[in-house]
Design a protein around this motif. Structure first.
Motif, mmCIF file in Angstrom:
data_model
loop_
_atom_site.group_PDB
_atom_site.id
_atom_site.type_symbol
_atom_site.label_atom_id
_atom_site.label_comp_id
_atom_site.label_asym_id
_atom_site.label_seq_id
_atom_site.Cartn_x
_atom_site.Cartn_y
_atom_site.Cartn_z
ATOM 1 N N GLU A 30 0.833 -1.207 0.000
ATOM 2 C CA GLU A 30 0.000 0.000 0.000
ATOM 3 C C GLU A 30 0.866 1.255 0.000
ATOM 4 O OE1 GLU A 30 -2.375 -0.558 3.467
ATOM 5 O OE2 GLU A 30 -3.830 -1.897 2.478
ATOM 6 N N LEU A 31 1.939 1.236 0.772
ATOM 7 C CA LEU A 31 2.845 2.376 0.818
ATOM 8 C C LEU A 31 3.575 2.526 -0.517
ATOM 9 C CD1 LEU A 31 3.449 4.418 3.051
ATOM 10 C CD2 LEU A 31 5.435 3.047 3.700
ATOM 11 N N ALA A 32 3.988 1.400 -1.090
ATOM 12 C CA ALA A 32 4.679 1.436 -2.380
ATOM 13 C C ALA A 32 3.767 1.970 -3.480
ATOM 14 C CB ALA A 32 5.184 0.044 -2.739
ATOM 15 N N ALA A 33 2.451 1.660 -3.377
ATOM 16 C CA ALA A 33 1.492 2.128 -4.378
ATOM 17 C C ALA A 33 1.370 3.656 -4.365
ATOM 18 C CB ALA A 33 0.127 1.489 -4.131
ATOM 19 N N LYS A 34 1.780 4.270 -3.253
ATOM 20 C CA LYS A 34 1.751 5.729 -3.152
ATOM 21 C C LYS A 34 3.049 6.352 -3.656
ATOM 22 C CE LYS A 34 -1.301 5.597 0.891
ATOM 23 N NZ LYS A 34 -1.428 5.929 2.341
ATOM 24 N N GLY A 35 3.923 5.508 -4.176
ATOM 25 C CA GLY A 35 5.170 6.007 -4.728
ATOM 26 C C GLY A 35 6.351 5.969 -3.782
ATOM 27 N N VAL A 36 6.174 5.369 -2.613
ATOM 28 C CA VAL A 36 7.265 5.289 -1.637
ATOM 29 C C VAL A 36 8.167 4.108 -1.995
ATOM 30 C CG1 VAL A 36 7.840 4.964 0.798
ATOM 31 C CG2 VAL A 36 5.822 6.305 0.154
ATOM 32 N N ASP A 37 9.471 4.321 -1.917
ATOM 33 C CA ASP A 37 10.445 3.264 -2.207
ATOM 34 C C ASP A 37 10.603 2.384 -0.967
ATOM 35 O OD1 ASP A 37 12.519 1.665 -3.089
ATOM 36 O OD2 ASP A 37 14.067 3.181 -2.718
ATOM 37 N N VAL A 38 9.789 1.318 -0.897
ATOM 38 C CA VAL A 38 9.791 0.421 0.260
ATOM 39 C C VAL A 38 10.652 -0.802 -0.039
ATOM 40 C CG1 VAL A 38 8.379 -1.025 1.766
ATOM 41 C CG2 VAL A 38 7.497 1.175 0.970
ATOM 42 N N ILE A 39 11.520 -1.133 0.900
ATOM 43 C CA ILE A 39 12.282 -2.386 0.814
ATOM 44 C C ILE A 39 11.549 -3.402 1.681
ATOM 45 C CG2 ILE A 39 14.471 -3.546 1.257
ATOM 46 C CD1 ILE A 39 15.873 -0.862 0.868
ATOM 47 N N ASN A 40 11.033 -4.447 1.055
ATOM 48 C CA ASN A 40 10.185 -5.407 1.763
ATOM 49 C C ASN A 40 11.010 -6.606 2.210
ATOM 50 O OD1 ASN A 40 8.204 -7.068 2.741
ATOM 51 N ND2 ASN A 40 6.820 -6.785 1.009
ATOM 52 N N LEU A 41 11.282 -6.663 3.506
ATOM 53 C CA LEU A 41 11.985 -7.805 4.099
ATOM 54 C C LEU A 41 11.054 -8.569 5.036
ATOM 55 C CD1 LEU A 41 15.438 -6.163 4.980
ATOM 56 C CD2 LEU A 41 14.696 -7.220 2.824
ATOM 57 N N SER A 42 9.755 -8.473 4.774
ATOM 58 C CA SER A 42 8.769 -9.082 5.670
ATOM 59 C C SER A 42 8.277 -10.436 5.187
ATOM 60 C CB SER A 42 7.554 -8.151 5.840
ATOM 61 O OG SER A 42 6.886 -7.967 4.598
ATOM 62 N N PHE A 43 8.423 -10.727 3.915
ATOM 63 C CA PHE A 43 7.793 -11.916 3.362
ATOM 64 C C PHE A 43 8.786 -13.068 3.295
ATOM 65 C CE2 PHE A 43 4.264 -13.119 0.185
ATOM 66 C CZ PHE A 43 3.343 -13.220 1.208
ATOM 67 N N GLY A 44 8.340 -14.260 3.614
ATOM 68 C CA GLY A 44 9.195 -15.444 3.579
ATOM 69 C C GLY A 44 9.204 -16.089 2.208
ATOM 70 N N GLU A 45 9.793 -15.391 1.249
ATOM 71 C CA GLU A 45 9.752 -15.881 -0.128
ATOM 72 C C GLU A 45 11.116 -15.736 -0.785
ATOM 73 O OE1 GLU A 45 6.673 -15.727 -3.752
ATOM 74 O OE2 GLU A 45 7.056 -13.786 -2.826
ATOM 75 N N PRO A 46 11.635 -16.818 -1.385
ATOM 76 C CA PRO A 46 12.900 -16.683 -2.125
ATOM 77 C C PRO A 46 12.774 -15.620 -3.212
ATOM 78 C CG PRO A 46 12.286 -18.995 -1.891
ATOM 79 C CD PRO A 46 11.113 -18.193 -1.423
ATOM 80 N N ASP A 47 13.873 -14.904 -3.458
ATOM 81 C CA ASP A 47 13.854 -13.897 -4.514
ATOM 82 C C ASP A 47 14.403 -14.454 -5.825
ATOM 83 O OD1 ASP A 47 16.401 -14.007 -3.219
ATOM 84 O OD2 ASP A 47 16.975 -12.147 -4.211
ATOM 85 N N PHE A 48 14.571 -15.782 -5.875
ATOM 86 C CA PHE A 48 15.033 -16.432 -7.090
ATOM 87 C C PHE A 48 13.847 -16.903 -7.923
ATOM 88 C CE2 PHE A 48 18.397 -17.132 -3.943
ATOM 89 C CZ PHE A 48 19.504 -16.687 -4.652
#
Length: 402
Positions: A30-48
């Motif tokens: 939601e914050l990113a949708a407002k144009g904020v550059d959010v670094i999301n380290l909350s989700f337990g998901e591989p980035d591969f």
């Protein structure tokens, strides 16, 4: 005149907590949708990305006509491949009849809990624990009994703590190794001590969650079900989301005594039936393709762990340890409770997580969701550049608190 009336939802759903990992990721989006550059380290998901050979197998499955309903417990050839994997990697002897494939390891866990726990049964949960364990137990009308491991012992519960928590009403114990959220891994010797406790308490069953099995930094993990005296009471849970970067494919499984497997098959038949046919063929290809891609990803996570630990240890007040698996670190951040900055007063880890989201624009998860309210979970399943930037932002934001 139109009046509104609140929908009379069941007590079951109104008492159920929302998954905090999913909730925090939603706030970050939601914050990113407002144009904020959010670094999301909350989700337990591989980035591969899912390895290409697995994607190719899924495409072939479509062309080969695997577009129909599947057996509830999964395709026989997938269950056979899982049994072979368990023998090869874990030293466990199961047949396809002991395997039930589900729509993700989360469903596998829910099936097993629903099939084992009666109302009023106590379920010992090693804490810190994955967010859904406690809520699934509550859905089964069981009584969660969290047992907390200390940070001095890498958050690992001891055999004595486990035995002290057992009563005549205890039916089940649940844990993950490697652990979400701590990354701690039980050794063969520690599991042997748990097995000895279980031998003394034959009414207690086990759900051993091994979903992070391929992401370990200290050698091959050990399975509790290898101890023959208790094997028939152990439900081993695993899947493809973490080790093979297949989160969106939603394929998990259990290996268990046939009575338990048959019960989970029966439960699943009334809820989802069989898992997606295409995802199952992809999962079969993943197993048949070996562990090379998983090993490469694990090596990347190890490098990132060391990077994050080095940066985190430069932040005043963070109490850390060394995770031995998975892709999380779970520092004690209670040093900041009672501090304030600007309009923010930090009373607990949730306040701190929200402060860091809004001030540093880094998304993390409050430790209370994992049974440890003094902590915050960081995922290091992100690029080196994002991890460095995130820790720089966090350090700067925390410096504003006094």
């Amino acid at each position: 005149m139109i009046t509104t009336q609140q929908t009379p939802l069941s007590d079951r759903i109104t008492s159920l907590a929302e998954s905090q990992t999913i909730a925090m990721a939603k706030k970050a989006r939601e914050l990113a949708a407002k144009g904020v550059d959010v670094i999301n380290l909350s989700f337990g998901e591989p980035d591969f990305q899912t390895p290409q050979y697995i994607k190719d197998a899924a495409k072939k499955a479509i062309d080969d006509g695997y577009t129909f309903y599947t057996p509830v417990a999964g395709y026989p050839e997938l269950r056979k491949a899982i049994a072979e994997k368990l023998k090869r990697d874990n030293g466990l002897t199961y047949g396809p009849e002991n395997i039930v494939v589900s729509t993700g390891a989360k469903q596998s866990i829910a099936n097993a809990v629903m099939c084992l726990v009666n109302p009023g049964d106590e379920v010992v949960i090693f804490a810190p624990y994955w967010v859904s364990y406690e809520e699934v137990v509550k859905l089964a009308e069981g009584i969660p009994v969290p047992v907390m491991g200390s940070i001095e012992n890498d958050y690992k519960v001891t055999a004595q703590q486990f035995e002290d928590a057992i009563t005549s009403n205890t039916k089940l114990v649940m844990y993950s190794s490697p652990c979400n959220p701590t990354g701690s891994v039980f050794t063969q010797e520690e599991l042997a001590e748990f097995a000895a406790v279980l031998e003394r308490h034959p009414q207690v069953y086990v759900i051993a969650d091994e979903i992070y099995e391929y992401i370990t930094f200290t050698g091959e993990p050990y399975s509790l079900a290898r101890f023959d005296a208790i094997k028939d009471r152990v439900v081993t849970v695993n899947g493809f989301s973490k080790g093979y970067a297949m989160t969106g494919w939603r394929v998990g499984y259990i290996a268990a005594h046939k009575d338990i497997a048959d019960a989970c098959d029966k439960m699943q038949s009334q809820i989802t039936s069989g898992t997606c046919s295409i995802a199952q063929k992809a999962a079969q290809a993943a197993l048949e393709g070996g562990k090379a891609s998983a090993k490469e990803m694990s090596e990347s996570y190890l490098r990132r762990r060391d990077l994050v630990l080095g940066l985190m240890n430069q932040i005043p007040g963070f109490k850390t340890y060394v995770p031995q698996g998975a892709f999380y670190i779970f520092p004690d951040v209670s040093y900041y409770f009672g501090k304030s900055g600007g309009d923010y007063e930090i009373q607990d880890a949730n306040d701190l997580a929200m402060y860091l989201l809004n001030d540093a624009h880094v998304s993390l998860v409050d430790g209370a969701a994992f049974g440890a309210p003094q902590c915050i979970r960081f995922s290091f399943a992100a690029s080196d550049a994002k991890l460095i930037e995130a820790l720089d932002r966090i350090k700067a934001s925390l410096a504003k608190l006094s």
